[in-house]
Write a protein that holds these residues in place. Structure first.
Motif, PDB file in Angstrom:
ATOM      1  N   CYS A  32     -17.809  15.997   5.971  1.00  0.00           N
ATOM      2  CA  CYS A  32     -17.012  15.580   4.826  1.00  0.00           C
ATOM      3  C   CYS A  32     -17.459  14.170   4.444  1.00  0.00           C
ATOM      4  CB  CYS A  32     -15.522  15.596   5.182  1.00  0.00           C
ATOM      5  SG  CYS A  32     -14.440  14.947   3.892  1.00  0.00           S
ATOM      6  N   PHE A  33     -18.274  14.067   3.395  1.00  0.00           N
ATOM      7  CA  PHE A  33     -18.701  12.770   2.873  1.00  0.00           C
ATOM      8  C   PHE A  33     -17.620  12.247   1.930  1.00  0.00           C
ATOM      9  CE2 PHE A  33     -22.677  14.723   4.125  1.00  0.00           C
ATOM     10  CZ  PHE A  33     -23.430  13.674   4.623  1.00  0.00           C
ATOM     11  N   TYR A  34     -17.341  10.947   2.008  1.00  0.00           N
ATOM     12  CA  TYR A  34     -16.303  10.377   1.140  1.00  0.00           C
ATOM     13  C   TYR A  34     -16.730   9.010   0.618  1.00  0.00           C
ATOM     14  CZ  TYR A  34     -15.044   7.781   5.411  1.00  0.00           C
ATOM     15  OH  TYR A  34     -15.075   6.982   6.526  1.00  0.00           O
ATOM     16  N   ARG A  35     -16.309   8.729  -0.599  1.00  0.00           N
ATOM     17  CA  ARG A  35     -16.593   7.447  -1.241  1.00  0.00           C
ATOM     18  C   ARG A  35     -15.524   6.444  -0.831  1.00  0.00           C
ATOM     19  NH1 ARG A  35     -20.583   7.090  -5.678  1.00  0.00           N
ATOM     20  NH2 ARG A  35     -19.540   5.095  -5.905  1.00  0.00           N
ATOM     21  N   LYS A  36     -15.925   5.400  -0.126  1.00  0.00           N
ATOM     22  CA  LYS A  36     -14.960   4.398   0.324  1.00  0.00           C
ATOM     23  C   LYS A  36     -14.340   3.642  -0.842  1.00  0.00           C
ATOM     24  CE  LYS A  36     -16.820   3.584   4.962  1.00  0.00           C
ATOM     25  NZ  LYS A  36     -17.238   2.568   5.947  1.00  0.00           N
ATOM     26  N   ALA A  96     -29.203   0.871  19.507  1.00  0.00           N
ATOM     27  CA  ALA A  96     -29.798   1.179  18.201  1.00  0.00           C
ATOM     28  C   ALA A  96     -29.084   2.348  17.536  1.00  0.00           C
ATOM     29  CB  ALA A  96     -31.287   1.484  18.358  1.00  0.00           C
ATOM     30  N   TYR A  97     -28.740   3.381  18.317  1.00  0.00           N
ATOM     31  CA  TYR A  97     -28.043   4.522  17.720  1.00  0.00           C
ATOM     32  C   TYR A  97     -26.636   4.132  17.294  1.00  0.00           C
ATOM     33  CZ  TYR A  97     -26.081   9.069  16.786  1.00  0.00           C
ATOM     34  OH  TYR A  97     -25.465  10.122  16.151  1.00  0.00           O
ATOM     35  N   LYS A  98     -25.959   3.358  18.110  1.00  0.00           N
ATOM     36  CA  LYS A  98     -24.582   2.976  17.803  1.00  0.00           C
ATOM     37  C   LYS A  98     -24.482   2.145  16.525  1.00  0.00           C
ATOM     38  CE  LYS A  98     -22.930   3.138  22.587  1.00  0.00           C
ATOM     39  NZ  LYS A  98     -22.391   2.374  23.739  1.00  0.00           N
ATOM     40  N   LYS A  99     -25.583   1.545  16.112  1.00  0.00           N
ATOM     41  CA  LYS A  99     -25.586   0.749  14.889  1.00  0.00           C
ATOM     42  C   LYS A  99     -25.807   1.596  13.634  1.00  0.00           C
ATOM     43  CE  LYS A  99     -27.285  -3.522  17.047  1.00  0.00           C
ATOM     44  NZ  LYS A  99     -28.428  -4.490  17.129  1.00  0.00           N
ATOM     45  N   LEU A 100     -26.237   2.847  13.811  1.00  0.00           N
ATOM     46  CA  LEU A 100     -26.520   3.695  12.658  1.00  0.00           C
ATOM     47  C   LEU A 100     -25.226   4.137  11.984  1.00  0.00           C
ATOM     48  CD1 LEU A 100     -29.327   6.063  14.018  1.00  0.00           C
ATOM     49  CD2 LEU A 100     -29.604   4.128  12.469  1.00  0.00           C
ATOM     50  N   THR A 101     -25.127   3.886  10.696  1.00  0.00           N
ATOM     51  CA  THR A 101     -23.976   4.358   9.929  1.00  0.00           C
ATOM     52  C   THR A 101     -24.458   5.255   8.800  1.00  0.00           C
ATOM     53  OG1 THR A 101     -24.066   2.378   8.497  1.00  0.00           O
ATOM     54  CG2 THR A 101     -22.596   2.303  10.414  1.00  0.00           C
ATOM     55  N   PRO A 102     -23.764   6.351   8.503  1.00  0.00           N
ATOM     56  CA  PRO A 102     -22.495   6.786   9.074  1.00  0.00           C
ATOM     57  C   PRO A 102     -22.642   7.647  10.330  1.00  0.00           C
ATOM     58  CG  PRO A 102     -23.095   8.286   7.340  1.00  0.00           C
ATOM     59  CD  PRO A 102     -24.195   7.236   7.387  1.00  0.00           C
ATOM     60  N   ALA A 142     -29.230   5.968  -2.155  1.00  0.00           N
ATOM     61  CA  ALA A 142     -28.558   5.634  -3.410  1.00  0.00           C
ATOM     62  C   ALA A 142     -27.668   4.409  -3.266  1.00  0.00           C
ATOM     63  CB  ALA A 142     -27.722   6.817  -3.887  1.00  0.00           C
ATOM     64  N   LYS A 143     -27.620   3.868  -2.050  1.00  0.00           N
ATOM     65  CA  LYS A 143     -26.864   2.643  -1.747  1.00  0.00           C
ATOM     66  C   LYS A 143     -25.382   2.790  -2.098  1.00  0.00           C
ATOM     67  CE  LYS A 143     -30.942  -0.304  -2.182  1.00  0.00           C
ATOM     68  NZ  LYS A 143     -31.212  -0.170  -0.737  1.00  0.00           N
ATOM     69  N   LEU A 144     -24.807   3.906  -1.675  1.00  0.00           N
ATOM     70  CA  LEU A 144     -23.389   4.148  -1.895  1.00  0.00           C
ATOM     71  C   LEU A 144     -22.553   3.491  -0.795  1.00  0.00           C
ATOM     72  CD1 LEU A 144     -23.382   7.974  -2.766  1.00  0.00           C
ATOM     73  CD2 LEU A 144     -23.694   6.027  -4.302  1.00  0.00           C
ATOM     74  N   ASP A 145     -21.322   3.149  -1.134  1.00  0.00           N
ATOM     75  CA  ASP A 145     -20.347   2.703  -0.144  1.00  0.00           C
ATOM     76  C   ASP A 145     -19.595   3.953   0.291  1.00  0.00           C
ATOM     77  OD1 ASP A 145     -18.659   1.258   1.464  1.00  0.00           O
ATOM     78  OD2 ASP A 145     -17.393   0.523  -0.177  1.00  0.00           O
ATOM     79  N   TYR A 146     -20.083   4.586   1.367  1.00  0.00           N
ATOM     80  CA  TYR A 146     -19.555   5.890   1.741  1.00  0.00           C
ATOM     81  C   TYR A 146     -19.430   6.031   3.249  1.00  0.00           C
ATOM     82  CZ  TYR A 146     -24.059   7.705   3.473  1.00  0.00           C
ATOM     83  OH  TYR A 146     -25.201   7.937   4.212  1.00  0.00           O
ATOM     84  N   GLY A 147     -18.695   7.055   3.668  1.00  0.00           N
ATOM     85  CA  GLY A 147     -18.588   7.424   5.064  1.00  0.00           C
ATOM     86  C   GLY A 147     -18.768   8.917   5.206  1.00  0.00           C
ATOM     87  N   ALA A 148     -18.842   9.381   6.443  1.00  0.00           N
ATOM     88  CA  ALA A 148     -19.000  10.814   6.697  1.00  0.00           C
ATOM     89  C   ALA A 148     -18.311  11.149   8.006  1.00  0.00           C
ATOM     90  CB  ALA A 148     -20.471  11.198   6.756  1.00  0.00           C
ATOM     91  N   THR A 149     -17.488  12.179   7.970  1.00  0.00           N
ATOM     92  CA  THR A 149     -16.742  12.607   9.137  1.00  0.00           C
ATOM     93  C   THR A 149     -16.900  14.110   9.298  1.00  0.00           C
ATOM     94  OG1 THR A 149     -14.550  12.527  10.179  1.00  0.00           O
ATOM     95  CG2 THR A 149     -14.626  12.977   7.825  1.00  0.00           C
ATOM     96  N   PRO A 150     -16.733  14.653  10.491  1.00  0.00           N
ATOM     97  CA  PRO A 150     -16.755  16.117  10.617  1.00  0.00           C
ATOM     98  C   PRO A 150     -15.732  16.753   9.684  1.00  0.00           C
ATOM     99  CG  PRO A 150     -16.844  15.087  12.780  1.00  0.00           C
ATOM    100  CD  PRO A 150     -16.584  13.987  11.802  1.00  0.00           C
TER     101      PRO A 150
END
Length: 449
Positions: free
Chosen positions: A162-166, A366-372, A294-302
């Motif tokens: 589930c991608f969402y726009r912050k 390094a992995y823990k820094k990857l967002t989202p 696309a440089k969006l301000d977004y997140g992603a959750t299961p």
């Protein structure tokens, strides 16, 4: 059936994949299939189905392997994704013209006649190069085990998200103190979230992209939510259909409501609408390079646990050994070494959106820094997968049979309760059918360890 939205992934993901590759210090475009190290003692032929950003990342990883192991030539070939790839791989294995190493979706392995078209991995040889069972999620490792032997070495887990726009959710009061989407634990809560998001979103856009008329995505979403309800497919011996039409109807009505309540514009381009400001889209994790590019301000959750239990649809890319008469020697060891190297150096792969199957990677800084990516890594522990039968797996017979009927419910051309009964009839027919690879039914396909 081809890969969903293939052209978009080619056009958009490539740029993201190249950026990711460069960012981790690998050559984005390597010497590729024609790269043969001079003076090498061993050559390994490797077939894969990775294109776009995935392809760029894989090439970078192969080039890193070549540099670190000049004694092994890797001749890699990228074939067309989907059934064309599996058909060619099966024909090559049956005709003793198979490559030394290949890639498959984990769900397709059971139907690929392990022991006849696939050779088992030498787990001691894998351990020599740093890959052991204890380095994996137990359920994921066992998916590759058939009749007590390992036939598929997992590379990743790729999940529906589930991608969402912050920026939109912040206006709607739907972000928590941690800057992430608030938790959702029921269908009522979910539709309340959509209602609040719609109230503040841009006009002319859908609230959520749901791939309503795509048979693959609709099937994947169904699998996730049916699993959340605790739905079963078959008994342990694959002799009886345990599919629950009542649970299926709940899922189908849930998917349909997104359309009837006006949160979806059927046929709208989901990714493009999200980039343009739509609050939500449900997509595979392979869209991370697209949205990040696309440089969006977004997140992603299961996918939200609207039926109470965490479960999001998951598949895995896995390395396999296509059958070769007399497999062994330096070339076989080279195939094991190459697969182990890619698995244990999967940070590059993770940057493209996939969750690494090799769990030590997940604990690295390094992995823990990857967002989202660090937001949805928990999907590793609640994978909703298709049943382990010959007709399942990515673009397999099961998805081709049931995907279109799920679409018919979501789009409104058939009623959910009727579609649920249709799905059970399809499952009953499939369970009795024979695998064209070896002429055996699911019940005759061997005991799963």
């Amino acid at each position: 059936m081809g890969r969903p939205d293939l052209s978009r992934r080619h056009l958009l993901s490539a740029a993201g994949g190249l950026t990711v590759a460069a960012g981790f210090g690998f050559a984005a475009l390597g010497t590729g299939a024609d790269a043969l190290a001079s003076g090498a003692d061993t050559r390994v032929h490797y077939w894969n189905l990775f294109s776009g950003g995935d392809g760029a990342n894989m090439i970078a990883m192969l080039d890193a392997f070549r540099k670190a192991h000049p004694g092994i030539d890797v001749k890699d070939s990228t074939l067309q994704w989907g059934n064309p790839f599996y058909t060619k791989l099966a024909m090559a294995a049956a005709g003793n013209r198979a490559p030394d190493l290949g890639v498959m979706h984990m769900g397709r392995v059971t139907g690929f006649s392990p022991g006849r078209l696939l050779d088992p991995w030498d787990v001691d040889l894998l351990a020599k190069y740093g890959v052991r069972e204890q380095d994996y999620n137990p359920a994921l490792w066992k998916r590759g085990v058939i009749d007590g032997k390992l036939y598929a070495l997992p590379l990743d887990i790729h999940v529906q998200l589930c991608f969402y726009r912050k920026d939109v959710l912040k206006k709607a009061g739907l972000l928590g103190d941690d800057g992430r989407m608030i938790p959702v634990t029921s269908t009522d809560e979910w539709f309340d979230v959509l209602k609040k998001a719609r109230a503040v979103q841009k006009k002319g856009l859908q609230t959520i992209g749901l791939w309503t008329n795509d048979q693959n995505f609709q099937w994947w979403f169904f699998v996730a939510f049916y699993t959340q309800l605790g739905g079963r497919w078959f008994n342990a011996d694959n002799t009886e259909v345990l599919f629950d039409p009542d649970k299926a109807t709940q899922v189908l009505e849930f998917l349909r409501r997104h359309v009837t309540d006006g949160y979806v514009i059927p046929g709208a381009p989901t990714g493009e609408q999200f980039i343009n400001g739509a609050p939500f889209t449900w997509e595979g994790n392979w869209s991370v390079p697209v949205f990040s590019g696309a440089k969006l301000d977004y997140g992603a959750t299961p996918l939200p646990p609207v039926f109470g239990k965490q479960a999001t649809h998951a598949e895995s890319h896995a390395f396999v050994l296509p059958h070769q008469a007399g497999r062994g020697g330096a070339t076989n060891e080279g195939a094991h070494q190459l697969a182990a190297y890619v698995v244990t150096h999967a940070l590059q792969w993770a940057a493209g959106g996939h969750i690494p199957a090799y769990t030590p990677t997940l604990s690295t800084a390094a992995y823990k820094k990857l967002t989202p990516q660090n937001e949805y890594v928990s999907a590793m522990d609640h994978q909703a997968t298709e049943p382990k039968v010959w007709f399942a797996g990515s673009t397999g017979v099961l998805a081709q049979d049931l995907g279109p009927v799920v679409v018919s419910s979501t789009m409104g051309s058939a009623k959910p309760a009727s579609v649920a009964q249709t799905m059970k009839r399809h499952l009953t027919k499939l369970l009795a059918s024979k695998n064209p690879m070896d002429g055996r039914t699911a019940a005759q396909g061997g005991a799963v360890a």
